[in-house]
Design a protein around this motif. Structure first.
Motif, PDB file in Angstrom:
ATOM      1  N   ALA A 155    -142.122  13.126  19.421  1.00 35.76           N
ATOM      2  CA  ALA A 155    -143.513  13.558  20.110  1.00 35.76           C
ATOM      3  C   ALA A 155    -143.979  12.494  20.820  1.00 35.76           C
ATOM      4  O   ALA A 155    -144.691  12.624  21.966  1.00 35.76           O
ATOM      5  CB  ALA A 155    -144.434  13.868  18.889  1.00 35.76           C
ATOM      6  N   ALA A 156    -143.984  11.205  20.552  1.00 32.87           N
ATOM      7  CA  ALA A 156    -144.299  10.037  21.504  1.00 32.87           C
ATOM      8  C   ALA A 156    -143.597  10.157  22.649  1.00 32.87           C
ATOM      9  O   ALA A 156    -144.254   9.855  23.823  1.00 32.87           O
ATOM     10  CB  ALA A 156    -144.445   8.812  20.676  1.00 32.87           C
ATOM     11  N   ARG A 157    -142.297  10.418  22.854  1.00 29.86           N
ATOM     12  CA  ARG A 157    -141.691  10.205  24.017  1.00 29.86           C
ATOM     13  C   ARG A 157    -142.366  11.320  25.074  1.00 29.86           C
ATOM     14  O   ARG A 157    -142.419  11.145  26.189  1.00 29.86           O
ATOM     15  CB  ARG A 157    -140.200  10.473  23.515  1.00 29.86           C
ATOM     16  N   SER A 158    -142.674  12.607  24.546  1.00 30.78           N
ATOM     17  CA  SER A 158    -143.283  13.512  25.149  1.00 30.78           C
ATOM     18  C   SER A 158    -144.752  13.087  25.633  1.00 30.78           C
ATOM     19  O   SER A 158    -145.018  13.158  26.809  1.00 30.78           O
ATOM     20  CB  SER A 158    -143.395  14.964  24.383  1.00 30.78           C
ATOM     21  N   GLY A 159    -145.119  12.246  24.891  1.00 29.57           N
ATOM     22  CA  GLY A 159    -146.579  11.715  25.204  1.00 29.57           C
ATOM     23  C   GLY A 159    -146.562  10.540  26.195  1.00 29.57           C
ATOM     24  O   GLY A 159    -147.322  10.768  27.140  1.00 29.57           O
TER      25      GLY A 159
ATOM     26  N   ALA B  73    -141.176   3.416  28.536  1.00 27.35           N
ATOM     27  CA  ALA B  73    -141.887   2.326  28.644  1.00 27.35           C
ATOM     28  C   ALA B  73    -141.683   1.385  29.644  1.00 27.35           C
ATOM     29  O   ALA B  73    -142.610   0.883  30.610  1.00 27.35           O
ATOM     30  CB  ALA B  73    -141.846   1.545  27.233  1.00 27.35           C
ATOM     31  N   ALA B  74    -140.388   1.122  30.129  1.00 28.01           N
ATOM     32  CA  ALA B  74    -139.908   0.430  31.189  1.00 28.01           C
ATOM     33  C   ALA B  74    -140.311   1.207  32.511  1.00 28.01           C
ATOM     34  O   ALA B  74    -140.902   0.367  33.513  1.00 28.01           O
ATOM     35  CB  ALA B  74    -138.560   0.325  31.282  1.00 28.01           C
ATOM     36  N   VAL B  75    -140.411   2.524  32.588  1.00 29.00           N
ATOM     37  CA  VAL B  75    -140.737   2.910  33.757  1.00 29.00           C
ATOM     38  C   VAL B  75    -142.204   2.680  33.966  1.00 29.00           C
ATOM     39  O   VAL B  75    -142.727   2.579  34.980  1.00 29.00           O
ATOM     40  CB  VAL B  75    -140.498   4.377  33.917  1.00 29.00           C
ATOM     41  N   ALA B  76    -143.088   2.810  32.875  1.00 33.74           N
ATOM     42  CA  ALA B  76    -144.588   2.465  33.191  1.00 33.74           C
ATOM     43  C   ALA B  76    -144.530   1.201  33.534  1.00 33.74           C
ATOM     44  O   ALA B  76    -145.720   0.947  34.373  1.00 33.74           O
ATOM     45  CB  ALA B  76    -145.082   2.709  31.647  1.00 33.74           C
ATOM     46  N   ALA B  77    -144.053   0.260  33.017  1.00 33.97           N
ATOM     47  CA  ALA B  77    -143.989  -1.116  33.441  1.00 33.97           C
ATOM     48  C   ALA B  77    -143.827  -1.252  34.878  1.00 33.97           C
ATOM     49  O   ALA B  77    -144.527  -2.082  35.511  1.00 33.97           O
ATOM     50  CB  ALA B  77    -143.283  -2.025  32.415  1.00 33.97           C
TER      51      ALA B  77
ATOM     52  N   ARG C  55    -151.386   6.924  33.917  1.00 33.83           N
ATOM     53  CA  ARG C  55    -151.752   6.165  32.801  1.00 33.83           C
ATOM     54  C   ARG C  55    -150.947   5.198  32.267  1.00 33.83           C
ATOM     55  O   ARG C  55    -150.327   5.351  31.263  1.00 33.83           O
ATOM     56  CB  ARG C  55    -152.364   7.020  31.687  1.00 33.83           C
ATOM     57  N   PHE C  56    -150.391   4.365  33.010  1.00 37.22           N
ATOM     58  CA  PHE C  56    -149.062   3.439  32.880  1.00 37.22           C
ATOM     59  C   PHE C  56    -149.231   2.526  31.746  1.00 37.22           C
ATOM     60  O   PHE C  56    -148.246   2.353  31.023  1.00 37.22           O
ATOM     61  CB  PHE C  56    -148.915   2.597  34.149  1.00 37.22           C
ATOM     62  N   GLU C  57    -150.468   1.824  31.633  1.00 38.85           N
ATOM     63  CA  GLU C  57    -150.780   1.137  30.459  1.00 38.85           C
ATOM     64  C   GLU C  57    -150.574   1.773  28.831  1.00 38.85           C
ATOM     65  O   GLU C  57    -150.190   1.201  28.229  1.00 38.85           O
ATOM     66  CB  GLU C  57    -151.973   0.124  30.641  1.00 38.85           C
ATOM     67  N   ASP C  58    -151.169   3.005  29.029  1.00 39.86           N
ATOM     68  CA  ASP C  58    -151.075   3.674  27.843  1.00 39.86           C
ATOM     69  C   ASP C  58    -149.951   4.118  27.458  1.00 39.86           C
ATOM     70  O   ASP C  58    -149.270   4.224  26.247  1.00 39.86           O
ATOM     71  CB  ASP C  58    -152.013   4.975  27.978  1.00 39.86           C
ATOM     72  N   ALA C  59    -148.876   4.427  28.458  1.00 46.74           N
ATOM     73  CA  ALA C  59    -147.632   4.896  28.363  1.00 46.74           C
ATOM     74  C   ALA C  59    -146.833   3.962  27.714  1.00 46.74           C
ATOM     75  O   ALA C  59    -146.139   4.119  26.887  1.00 46.74           O
ATOM     76  CB  ALA C  59    -147.145   5.435  29.350  1.00 46.74           C
ATOM     77  N   LEU C  60    -147.146   2.693  28.235  1.00 43.40           N
ATOM     78  CA  LEU C  60    -146.453   1.240  27.770  1.00 43.40           C
ATOM     79  C   LEU C  60    -146.801   1.168  26.263  1.00 43.40           C
ATOM     80  O   LEU C  60    -145.825   0.858  25.640  1.00 43.40           O
ATOM     81  CB  LEU C  60    -146.653   0.308  28.512  1.00 43.40           C
ATOM     82  N   GLU C  61    -148.125   1.187  26.005  1.00 45.33           N
ATOM     83  CA  GLU C  61    -148.480   0.963  24.410  1.00 45.33           C
ATOM     84  C   GLU C  61    -147.780   1.997  23.730  1.00 45.33           C
ATOM     85  O   GLU C  61    -147.533   1.714  22.568  1.00 45.33           O
ATOM     86  CB  GLU C  61    -149.962   0.946  24.788  1.00 45.33           C
ATOM     87  N   LEU C  62    -148.050   3.485  23.832  1.00 44.50           N
ATOM     88  CA  LEU C  62    -147.363   4.304  23.166  1.00 44.50           C
ATOM     89  C   LEU C  62    -146.013   4.205  22.783  1.00 44.50           C
ATOM     90  O   LEU C  62    -145.530   4.483  21.802  1.00 44.50           O
ATOM     91  CB  LEU C  62    -147.844   5.743  23.600  1.00 44.50           C
ATOM     92  N   GLY C  63    -145.079   3.809  23.902  1.00 42.54           N
ATOM     93  CA  GLY C  63    -143.732   3.849  23.667  1.00 42.54           C
ATOM     94  C   GLY C  63    -143.317   2.651  22.766  1.00 42.54           C
ATOM     95  O   GLY C  63    -142.491   2.778  22.062  1.00 42.54           O
TER      96      GLY C  63
END
Length: 238
Positions: free
Chosen positions: A38-42, A88-92, A51-59
């Motif tokens: 579910a988090a991956r979908s998130g 998370a790497a893509v978000a970073a 929302r790159f920082e949020d994606a990084l934190e969630l992953g």
């Protein structure tokens, strides 16, 4: 329709609603694999809304729940752990955090090596080749365009999920377009369209690339470029 699919076709707000509901259900289920999926979908939904920082934190947070199962060599845990780190790497990378992106890609690569093959546990399509595709995608976001152009066409994507194949082709076309290699970029996008018309035509990145190419095209009327741009709703000319 899953949150991941919704984000791929441009429905970012609906994707986040679907992801939130999935994560709530996963939390109730108290299963680390369900929660990680579910988090991956998130992360997909968060990336789609910038929302790159949020994606990084969630992953990163979701990946920690998988570590006990990973130590047992659980293939599903390895796959979900790897994919969470790839997202998370893509978000970073999109947040221009090169060191963080490289660190996360390294963790994903370790998981892929432990898994030892390309597989599709929990519909992740995770394995060494998927890691390589994400490395190239991160390189593109970090501005290493020549790396994508030099190495992108050499990656064998046969057997990977169609979504991953199409995303890779869009990345390659974007890199070619950034160097004004528009004829090559167009051929790559047409190849992507053959694999999945819907994924290509709903991609915001595709529309951005096509608009850029169209604006600088010397001959626009009755061209392959114009036809594709119209199919993707990048331009409105008749």
């Amino acid at each position: 329709m899953t949150a991941t699919t919704l984000s791929k076709i441009g429905e970012a707000d609906l994707a986040w609603i679907a992801a939130e509901r999935a994560m709530h259900a996963a939390d109730v289920a108290d299963d680390p694999l369900v929660l990680a999926s579910a988090a991956r979908s998130g992360t997909h939904a968060l990336l789609a809304t910038g929302r790159f920082e949020d994606a990084l934190e969630l992953g990163n947070a979701a990946a920690k729940y998988l570590e006990p199962r990973m130590r047992e060599g659980d293939a599903s845990a390895l796959s979900l752990y790897g994919m969470l780190h790839l997202r998370a790497a893509v978000a970073a990378a999109r947040h221009r955090e090169r060191a963080t992106a490289n660190e996360l890609l390294g963790k994903a690569e370790e998981a892929a090596n432990s898994l030892g093959r390309d597989a599709n546990y929990w519909h992740t399509g995770f394995g060494p080749r998927n890691v390589r595709l994400h490395q190239l995608s991160a390189s593109l976001d970090l501005g290493d365009i020549s790396d994508v152009i030099d190495h992108g066409p050499r990656v064998d994507t046969d057997g990977l999920p169609i979504e991953r194949q199409v995303t890779h082709l869009i990345d390659l076309a974007r890199a070619l377009s950034l160097l004004a290699k528009d004829d090559q970029a167009l051929q790559v996008l047409l190849s992507a369209e053959q694999k999945s018309p819907s994924l290509l035509r709903h991609s915001a990145t595709t529309r951005e690339v096509l608009r850029t190419m169209y604006r600088r095209a010397p001959v626009k009327k009755s061209s392959l470029l114009l036809a594709l741009a119209q199919r993707c709703r990048a331009v409105n000319e008749n």
